[in-house]
Design an enzyme around this catalytic site. Structure first.
Site, short mmCIF file in Angstrom:
data_model
loop_
_atom_site.label_atom_id
_atom_site.label_comp_id
_atom_site.label_asym_id
_atom_site.label_seq_id
_atom_site.Cartn_x
_atom_site.Cartn_y
_atom_site.Cartn_z
CD GLU A 32 -3.26 -2.64 7.60
OE1 GLU A 32 -2.13 -2.75 6.91
OE2 GLU A 32 -3.80 -1.42 7.22
N GLY A 47 2.46 2.39 10.71
CA GLY A 47 3.56 3.57 10.65
C GLY A 47 4.39 4.04 11.89
N GLY A 102 3.05 -1.10 4.24
CA GLY A 102 2.85 0.22 4.24
C GLY A 102 4.36 0.72 3.53
N GLY A 103 4.96 1.44 4.57
CA GLY A 103 6.26 2.19 4.40
C GLY A 103 7.18 1.17 3.85
CD GLU A 130 -2.88 5.77 6.86
OE1 GLU A 130 -2.90 5.80 5.61
OE2 GLU A 130 -1.56 5.22 7.35
CG HIS A 179 -5.72 1.94 5.46
ND1 HIS A 179 -5.33 2.64 6.34
CD2 HIS A 179 -4.72 1.14 5.10
CE1 HIS A 179 -4.20 2.69 6.53
NE2 HIS A 179 -3.52 1.40 6.17
CB SER A 218 5.39 -1.55 11.99
OG SER A 218 5.05 -0.08 12.21
CG ASN A 277 -1.60 1.24 1.39
OD1 ASN A 277 -1.70 2.02 0.71
ND2 ASN A 277 -2.37 1.40 2.69
CD1 TRP A 278 3.65 1.21 -2.79
CD2 TRP A 278 3.60 2.31 -4.75
NE1 TRP A 278 4.52 0.71 -3.69
CE2 TRP A 278 4.65 1.39 -4.88
CE3 TRP A 278 3.51 3.57 -5.76
CZ2 TRP A 278 5.09 1.13 -6.30
CZ3 TRP A 278 4.09 3.11 -6.99
CH2 TRP A 278 4.66 2.03 -7.26
CE LYS A 279 -0.13 3.33 4.72
NZ LYS A 279 0.03 3.50 6.22
P1 PGA Z 1 2.86 0.34 7.74
O1 PGA Z 1 1.41 0.47 7.06
O2 PGA Z 1 3.39 -1.03 7.15
O3 PGA Z 1 3.83 1.49 7.45
O4 PGA Z 1 2.79 0.37 9.31
C1 PGA Z 1 0.67 -0.53 6.91
C2 PGA Z 1 -0.50 -0.22 6.37
O5 PGA Z 1 -1.00 0.89 6.48
O6 PGA Z 1 -1.34 -0.72 5.49
#
Ligand code: PGA
Length: 246
Positions: free
Chosen positions: A163, A169, A229-230, A93, A91, A208, A12-14
């Site tokens: 998640e 993050g 994510g990251g 967010e 998600h 993470s 997930n590049w966001k």
């Molecule tokens: P992260 O994000 O790996 O940066 O913690 C995961 C996500 O939000 O899908």
């Protein structure tokens, strides 16, 4: 119970990445012979720029509506037309910043399945819920919205990502045991909804995940891969995580 859930790693590049990263992923992943299913979810405007790739593509969100006067929204059919096979829905967010309810998330998942996209439905608790030790009822509520709206056959088309919000993050990962406990709970809950339903559904862990903790997380019996994510923004890190799922 025997199952043949092929592990999956989804990135997930966001709101990150550019044409350069699109090119890097298309090129570098091709040489890797990965045995897990790989899905890259860039910002949707980049979907049509992946011209020659050997992984699947996903979007990070989709409208719950079909089409019409909804400025700024994208429909299931539009995403399909530019190459997506998957879409992340719910998600945390978006649940937070856009006040997306579990009901809305379920509607998005239903539309996705009906339109031929596989939804990756995110669930997960905030820190206070973990501290109060009420994780299971919290996750059960999120799942209930889904199982109330989707048929059992539609549910079978979903991927679910657990998640924990406190792990996203933050560099704080759930321990493999914590992840396994919640994944086992999700599978039990799905099995209780319809016989064997949970056995065929992939459950991804997200929060993470890095190259150095992926193997331990993915080796848990109910963890079928990860939503990254990251660490999905660096092709070599992402490949190392995919290898951990092989
Ligand atoms: P992260 O994000 O790996 O940066 O913690 C995961 C996500 O939000 O899908």
């Amino acid at each position: 119970m025997e199952h043949n859930r092929v592990p999956m790693v989804a990135g997930n590049w966001k709101m990150n990445g550019d044409q350069d990263l699109v090119n890097q992923f298309s090129k570098e992943l091709k040489t890797q012979a990965l045995s897990c299913a790989v899905v890259i979810c860039p910002p949707s405007v980049y979907l049509p720029l992946f011209s020659d790739h050997d992984f699947s593509l996903g979007a990070q969100n989709v409208s719950h509506l079909q089409n019409g006067a909804h400025t700024g929204e994208l429909s299931v059919s539009m995403l399909k037309e530019v190459g997506a096979d998957y879409v992340i829905v719910g998600h945390s967010e978006r649940r937070e910043s856009q006040q997306e309810s579990s009901k809305l998330v379920a509607q998005k998942a239903k539309n996705a399945v009906e339109g031929g996209l596989t939804p990756i439905v995110c669930v997960g608790e905030p820190l206070n819920i973990r501290e109060q030790e009420t994780v299971e009822p919290y996750i059960a509520e999120q799942l209930k919205a889904l199982t109330e709206l989707l048929s059992v056959d539609a549910m079978k088309q979903c991927v679910i990502a657990y998640e924990p919000i406190w792990a996203i993050g933050t560099g704080k990962t759930a321990t493999p045991q914590q992840a396994q406990e919640v994944h086992a709970f999700i599978r039990r809950t799905l099995n209780a909804h319809a016989e064997e339903l949970g056995e065929g559904i992939r459950l991804l862990y997200g929060g993470s995940v890095k190259a150095d903790n992926a193997k331990q997380l993915f080796s848990q019996p109910d963890v079928d891969g990860g939503l990254i994510g990251g660490a999905s923004l660096k092709v070599e890190d992402f490949i190392a995580i995919c290898r951990a799922a092989n």
